[in-house]
Design a protein around this motif. Structure first.
Motif, PDB file in Angstrom:
ATOM      1  N   ILE A 146      -7.928  41.348  12.625  1.00  0.00           N
ATOM      2  CA  ILE A 146      -9.229  39.859  12.033  1.00  0.00           C
ATOM      3  C   ILE A 146      -9.821  40.115  10.529  1.00  0.00           C
ATOM      4  O   ILE A 146      -9.380  39.300   9.460  1.00  0.00           O
ATOM      5  CB  ILE A 146      -9.540  39.374  12.822  1.00  0.00           C
ATOM      6  CG1 ILE A 146      -9.337  38.795  14.368  1.00  0.00           C
ATOM      7  CG2 ILE A 146     -10.885  38.625  12.291  1.00  0.00           C
ATOM      8  CD1 ILE A 146      -9.682  38.399  15.199  1.00  0.00           C
ATOM      9  N   ARG A 147     -10.387  41.954  10.913  1.00  0.00           N
ATOM     10  CA  ARG A 147     -10.822  41.715   9.590  1.00  0.00           C
ATOM     11  C   ARG A 147      -9.385  41.945   8.130  1.00  0.00           C
ATOM     12  O   ARG A 147     -10.212  41.983   7.211  1.00  0.00           O
ATOM     13  CB  ARG A 147     -11.240  43.299   9.467  1.00  0.00           C
ATOM     14  CG  ARG A 147     -12.562  43.068  10.517  1.00  0.00           C
ATOM     15  CD  ARG A 147     -13.597  44.058  10.326  1.00  0.00           C
ATOM     16  NE  ARG A 147     -12.839  45.828  10.987  1.00  0.00           N
ATOM     17  CZ  ARG A 147     -13.286  46.008  11.784  1.00  0.00           C
ATOM     18  NH1 ARG A 147     -13.542  45.460  12.535  1.00  0.00           N
ATOM     19  NH2 ARG A 147     -12.124  47.264  12.374  1.00  0.00           N
ATOM     20  N   LYS A 149      -6.939  40.688   7.533  1.00  0.00           N
ATOM     21  CA  LYS A 149      -6.401  39.452   7.364  1.00  0.00           C
ATOM     22  C   LYS A 149      -7.477  38.814   6.243  1.00  0.00           C
ATOM     23  O   LYS A 149      -6.819  37.621   5.639  1.00  0.00           O
ATOM     24  CB  LYS A 149      -6.262  38.644   8.733  1.00  0.00           C
ATOM     25  CG  LYS A 149      -5.441  37.231   8.410  1.00  0.00           C
ATOM     26  CD  LYS A 149      -5.022  36.446   9.433  1.00  0.00           C
ATOM     27  CE  LYS A 149      -4.656  35.098   9.282  1.00  0.00           C
ATOM     28  NZ  LYS A 149      -4.321  33.720  10.665  1.00  0.00           N
ATOM     29  N   ARG A 150      -8.588  38.710   7.036  1.00  0.00           N
ATOM     30  CA  ARG A 150      -9.926  38.119   6.346  1.00  0.00           C
ATOM     31  C   ARG A 150      -9.536  39.113   4.722  1.00  0.00           C
ATOM     32  O   ARG A 150     -10.200  37.988   3.454  1.00  0.00           O
ATOM     33  CB  ARG A 150     -10.930  38.056   6.811  1.00  0.00           C
ATOM     34  CG  ARG A 150     -11.033  37.829   8.079  1.00  0.00           C
ATOM     35  CD  ARG A 150     -12.157  37.794   8.646  1.00  0.00           C
ATOM     36  NE  ARG A 150     -12.799  36.822   9.432  1.00  0.00           N
ATOM     37  CZ  ARG A 150     -14.194  37.217  10.339  1.00  0.00           C
ATOM     38  NH1 ARG A 150     -14.592  38.252  10.533  1.00  0.00           N
ATOM     39  NH2 ARG A 150     -13.797  36.655  11.836  1.00  0.00           N
ATOM     40  N   GLU A 151      -9.740  40.225   4.819  1.00  0.00           N
ATOM     41  CA  GLU A 151      -9.209  40.580   3.440  1.00  0.00           C
ATOM     42  C   GLU A 151      -8.040  40.696   2.702  1.00  0.00           C
ATOM     43  O   GLU A 151      -8.641  40.117   1.348  1.00  0.00           O
ATOM     44  CB  GLU A 151      -9.335  42.644   3.990  1.00  0.00           C
ATOM     45  CG  GLU A 151      -9.544  43.294   1.858  1.00  0.00           C
ATOM     46  CD  GLU A 151      -9.354  45.173   2.430  1.00  0.00           C
ATOM     47  OE1 GLU A 151      -9.356  46.029   1.928  1.00  0.00           O
ATOM     48  OE2 GLU A 151      -8.411  45.239   3.769  1.00  0.00           O
ATOM     49  N   THR A 153      -6.671  37.405   2.704  1.00  0.00           N
ATOM     50  CA  THR A 153      -7.703  36.535   1.880  1.00  0.00           C
ATOM     51  C   THR A 153      -7.831  36.185   0.582  1.00  0.00           C
ATOM     52  O   THR A 153      -8.135  35.258  -0.066  1.00  0.00           O
ATOM     53  CB  THR A 153      -8.041  35.207   3.451  1.00  0.00           C
ATOM     54  OG1 THR A 153      -6.949  35.077   4.522  1.00  0.00           O
ATOM     55  CG2 THR A 153      -7.967  34.025   2.934  1.00  0.00           C
ATOM     56  N   THR A 154      -9.078  36.718   0.680  1.00  0.00           N
ATOM     57  CA  THR A 154     -10.014  37.614  -0.547  1.00  0.00           C
ATOM     58  C   THR A 154      -9.114  37.837  -1.110  1.00  0.00           C
ATOM     59  O   THR A 154     -10.031  37.236  -2.728  1.00  0.00           O
ATOM     60  CB  THR A 154     -11.142  37.747   0.296  1.00  0.00           C
ATOM     61  OG1 THR A 154     -11.591  37.610   1.037  1.00  0.00           O
ATOM     62  CG2 THR A 154     -11.945  38.114  -0.908  1.00  0.00           C
TER      63      THR A 154
END
Length: 277
Positions: A146-147, A149-151, A153-154
């Motif tokens: 999850i972390r 994937k967020r990175e 996306t950022t």
């Protein structure tokens, strides 16, 4: 025949005796499983066999639990998220002395949690310990994914190309039959299966165009990641291709240098033979 009141009193006395015996035997079982330090006069940790004890709240969360009902009653029209924001603002401006009761309560709860956790772990079988370790590993892997994937996306990683069916579903999902998401998806799938070949071809072409879009965008994005020193985010297939190209380049240079050396050696031998003649 004994009076009804006497029979009732006897039954009551028997029930009380049985209750005391049951409680005593349960406490005896607890003391047989756990070390003496974990056995309290009013608490039996065998009640936790269904799951581990819950981690205690920190000081801030205890303050939130105390203040949220109060602010909600005082401001019934305010959204929960706004209530939490207001509480967070109050916590930030509080003095250490004002926060102390909540922090001390949290510390006491942590100490109690450690005792309960040790008592719980003492009751586990080797198979249960192994299962919990596996579950923890899976949770950590999920959080890591999850972390990441967020990175990504950022950092603006391009979205993967959509299939022809995904494109069709995105266009027709809202108007699909059914009241639930599952029913709507089944309806769209049925409509997709009933399409003629030439009708599906339109969406297949859109999917091919989306593949080209993704290929161009991911190439530019990965080049940018190399520039900023984030090669760890590049796809394995890209790294493999780069390694192969680098190996081919080195092999070509090595072959060229070897050919030059052979040519230079032959030329030197030719000069030597002419001088000798």
């Amino acid at each position: 025949m004994a009076p009804f009141s006497l029979i009732t009193a006897s039954v009551s006395l028997l029930a009380k005796s049985f209750g005391v015996w049951s409680c005593t035997s349960s406490l005896a079982r607890c003391t047989g499983v756990l070390p003496p330090a974990f056995v309290g006069p009013l608490r039996c940790l065998t009640s936790q066999t269904s799951g581990p004890p819950k981690r205690p709240l920190n000081g801030y969360m205890r303050y939130v639990q105390q203040q949220q009902p109060i602010l909600t009653r005082q401001n019934p029209d305010i959204k929960t998220i706004d209530i939490i924001r207001r509480i967070a603002q109050q916590w930030r401006v509080m003095t250490p002395e004002q926060k102390q009761p909540f922090e001390e309560a949290s510390q006491r709860a942590r100490e109690q949690f450690k005792l309960e956790l040790q008592g719980y772990q003492a009751q586990l079988t080797p198979a249960q310990v192994e299962q919990q370790a596996l579950e923890k590993k899976q949770r950590m892997a999920k959080r890591k994914a999850i972390r990441k994937k967020r990175e990504l996306t950022t950092l603006g990683k391009p979205k993967r190309p959509r299939s022809s069916f995904n494109i069709f579903m995105s266009e027709h999902f809202e108007e699909a039959r059914g009241t639930t998401t599952q029913a709507k998806m089944k309806s769209v799938l049925d409509d997709w299966r009933n399409l003629f070949t030439h009708q599906k071809q339109v969406y297949k072409q859109l999917a091919e165009d989306d593949k080209i879009r993704y290929k161009n965008e991911i190439k530019s994005w990965e080049e940018h990641m190399v520039e900023i020193g984030r090669e760890d985010l590049i796809r394995e297939q890209t790294l493999s291709t780069k390694k192969k190209l680098a190996a081919q380049t080195r092999a070509t240079k090595k072959g060229t240098n070897k050919a030059k050396a052979v040519k230079a050696s032959a030329k030197g031998k030719s000069k030597t033979s002419r001088k000798a003649a």
